[in-house]
Design a protein around this motif. Structure first.
Motif, PDB file in Angstrom:
ATOM      1  N   LYS A  27       0.826  -1.203   0.000  1.00 30.55           N
ATOM      2  CA  LYS A  27       0.000   0.000   0.000  1.00 30.55           C
ATOM      3  C   LYS A  27       0.865   1.260   0.000  1.00 30.55           C
ATOM      4  N   ARG A  28       1.894   1.271   0.851  1.00 31.42           N
ATOM      5  CA  ARG A  28       2.783   2.437   0.901  1.00 31.42           C
ATOM      6  C   ARG A  28       3.475   2.654  -0.445  1.00 31.42           C
ATOM      7  N   ALA A  29       3.897   1.544  -1.071  1.00 30.71           N
ATOM      8  CA  ALA A  29       4.558   1.658  -2.370  1.00 30.71           C
ATOM      9  C   ALA A  29       3.595   2.217  -3.416  1.00 30.71           C
ATOM     10  N   LEU A  30       2.354   1.732  -3.402  1.00 33.37           N
ATOM     11  CA  LEU A  30       1.364   2.198  -4.371  1.00 33.37           C
ATOM     12  C   LEU A  30       1.072   3.684  -4.175  1.00 33.37           C
ATOM     13  N   ASP A  31       1.056   4.117  -2.927  1.00 30.49           N
ATOM     14  CA  ASP A  31       0.849   5.544  -2.639  1.00 30.49           C
ATOM     15  C   ASP A  31       1.949   6.400  -3.259  1.00 30.49           C
ATOM     16  N   LYS A  32       3.119   5.801  -3.477  1.00 26.19           N
ATOM     17  CA  LYS A  32       4.246   6.527  -4.063  1.00 26.19           C
ATOM     18  C   LYS A  32       4.380   6.255  -5.566  1.00 26.19           C
ATOM     19  N   GLY A  33       3.391   5.512  -6.123  1.00 26.75           N
ATOM     20  CA  GLY A  33       3.382   5.284  -7.562  1.00 26.75           C
ATOM     21  C   GLY A  33       4.000   3.986  -8.036  1.00 26.75           C
ATOM     22  N   LEU A  34       4.252   3.057  -7.103  1.00 27.18           N
ATOM     23  CA  LEU A  34       4.873   1.789  -7.466  1.00 27.18           C
ATOM     24  C   LEU A  34       3.968   0.634  -7.075  1.00 27.18           C
ATOM     25  N   TYR A  35       3.731  -0.284  -8.012  1.00 20.41           N
ATOM     26  CA  TYR A  35       2.920  -1.468  -7.704  1.00 20.41           C
ATOM     27  C   TYR A  35       3.816  -2.675  -7.470  1.00 20.41           C
ATOM     28  N   VAL A  36       3.651  -3.308  -6.317  1.00 11.34           N
ATOM     29  CA  VAL A  36       4.292  -4.593  -6.031  1.00 11.34           C
ATOM     30  C   VAL A  36       3.231  -5.510  -5.430  1.00 11.34           C
ATOM     31  N   MET A  37       3.469  -6.803  -5.465  1.00 15.54           N
ATOM     32  CA  MET A  37       2.550  -7.755  -4.835  1.00 15.54           C
ATOM     33  C   MET A  37       2.972  -7.951  -3.387  1.00 15.54           C
ATOM     34  N   GLY A  38       2.060  -7.695  -2.452  1.00 13.36           N
ATOM     35  CA  GLY A  38       2.317  -7.956  -1.041  1.00 13.36           C
ATOM     36  C   GLY A  38       1.684  -9.273  -0.652  1.00 13.36           C
ATOM     37  N   LEU A  39       2.506 -10.229  -0.223  1.00 10.33           N
ATOM     38  CA  LEU A  39       2.021 -11.592  -0.014  1.00 10.33           C
ATOM     39  C   LEU A  39       2.507 -12.162   1.315  1.00 10.33           C
ATOM     40  N   THR A  40       1.775 -13.134   1.832  1.00  7.58           N
ATOM     41  CA  THR A  40       2.151 -13.755   3.097  1.00  7.58           C
ATOM     42  C   THR A  40       2.210 -15.274   2.940  1.00  7.58           C
TER      43      THR A  40
END
Length: 285
Positions: free
Chosen positions: A220-233
């Motif tokens: 979420k923090r990355a997306l707020d800065k314009g970057l999409y990554v997959m956050g997974l557990t």
């Protein structure tokens, strides 16, 4: 702490014991992801493991099958990821069966394939001589034409080499910029198929409490800065609770930029993630 060679021997011994414990005559094949996908965050196999696993399968008459749907077709910097010189199969060997997808159609169309070795083709030719296949999505001319166009573009623009070169640069930048971050437990992967594992304790690799949802926070923090990554557990383990719910331990993010990404894109990715991890280090520890 043991060596990589010792770890490979331990894993291969475990694999062979699995054959022995379950009666080799009942095992027709074993499927491996050449590089693990989103479930465990792109770990590459230790050197010699794939060669050893193939030898064990050959020994007991089982098919050696590789799943490269997510990691293959150039994603890890080589036409097939089992060709990778650091951890792939040696001496020009290949799997008996290899599944591919995703990159074939580049997201424009749904397309996948099953590639077979001469050994498998020979068995079919000398057996029934027939492969059952019809109706649903059979001989989809449009999708195949798009897939061919995508492959031509990838090869004419040297995009597999770009994955290898710029991917290595991105990994190096991530390792440099996140070197001292206390919640970064591992940076792993190959080509531009990379992951970062977040941990509570950098030394012991103890994971965060699953209730914190750290992987989702990072994404979420990355997306707020314009970057999409997959956050997974769940890259460490999952436990089924008495009420039937599942608790997953181990947070990681996975990234797989477009094959055409540049060093400027890599700089943006590494700088953005360094900012995100620095913020969360202060908040979580």
């Amino acid at each position: 702490m043991g060596t990589e060679e010792e770890y490979t021997k331990e894993l291969l011994a475990e694999l062979e014991q699995c054959f022995i414990d379950n009666d080799p005559s009942t095992i027709c094949g074993v499927i491996f992801e050449t590089v693990g996908g989103s479930t465990i965050g792109t770990p590459t196999p230790p050197k010699g493991y794939l060669d050893g696993a193939k030898a064990i399968c050959d020994k007991y008459g089982a098919l050696f099958m590789l799943d490269e749907v997510m990691c293959g077709m150039g994603r890890c910097g080589y036409p097939f990821t089992f060709m990778h010189p650091d951890f792939g199969l040696s001496n020009g060997a290949g799997p008996d069966i290899c599944t591919v997808g995703k990159t074939i159609g580049s997201g424009f169309v749904t397309l996948a394939g099953v590639l077979i070795s001469p050994k498998i083709k020979k068995a079919i030719d000398e057996g029934s001589g027939y492969i059952m296949g019809a109706q649903t999505y059979h001989s989809h001319d449009f999708n195949c034409r798009v897939g061919l166009a995508v492959q031509k573009k990838i090869y004419s623009n040297n995009l597999i080499e770009n994955c290898r070169v710029v991917g290595a640069y991105l990994k190096e930048q991530l390792q440099t910029k996140l070197k001292d971050n206390k919640i970064v437990g591992d940076i792993r992967g190959a080509g531009d198929f990379l992951s970062i594992e977040a941990v509570k304790d950098k030394a012991t690799k103890e994971p965060f409490n699953p209730k914190l949802g750290v992987a989702s926070l990072i994404a979420k923090r990355a997306l707020d800065k314009g970057l999409y990554v997959m956050g997974l557990t769940g890259c460490i383990k999952s436990e089924i609770q008495p009420n039937g719910s599942v608790v997953a331990y181990g947070d990681h993010i996975t990234m797989a930029p477009a094959f055409s990404f540049t060093k400027e894109h890599a700089d943006f990715i590494s700088t953005t993630l360094a900012e995100v991890f620095a913020e969360l280090e202060k908040e979580l520890l």
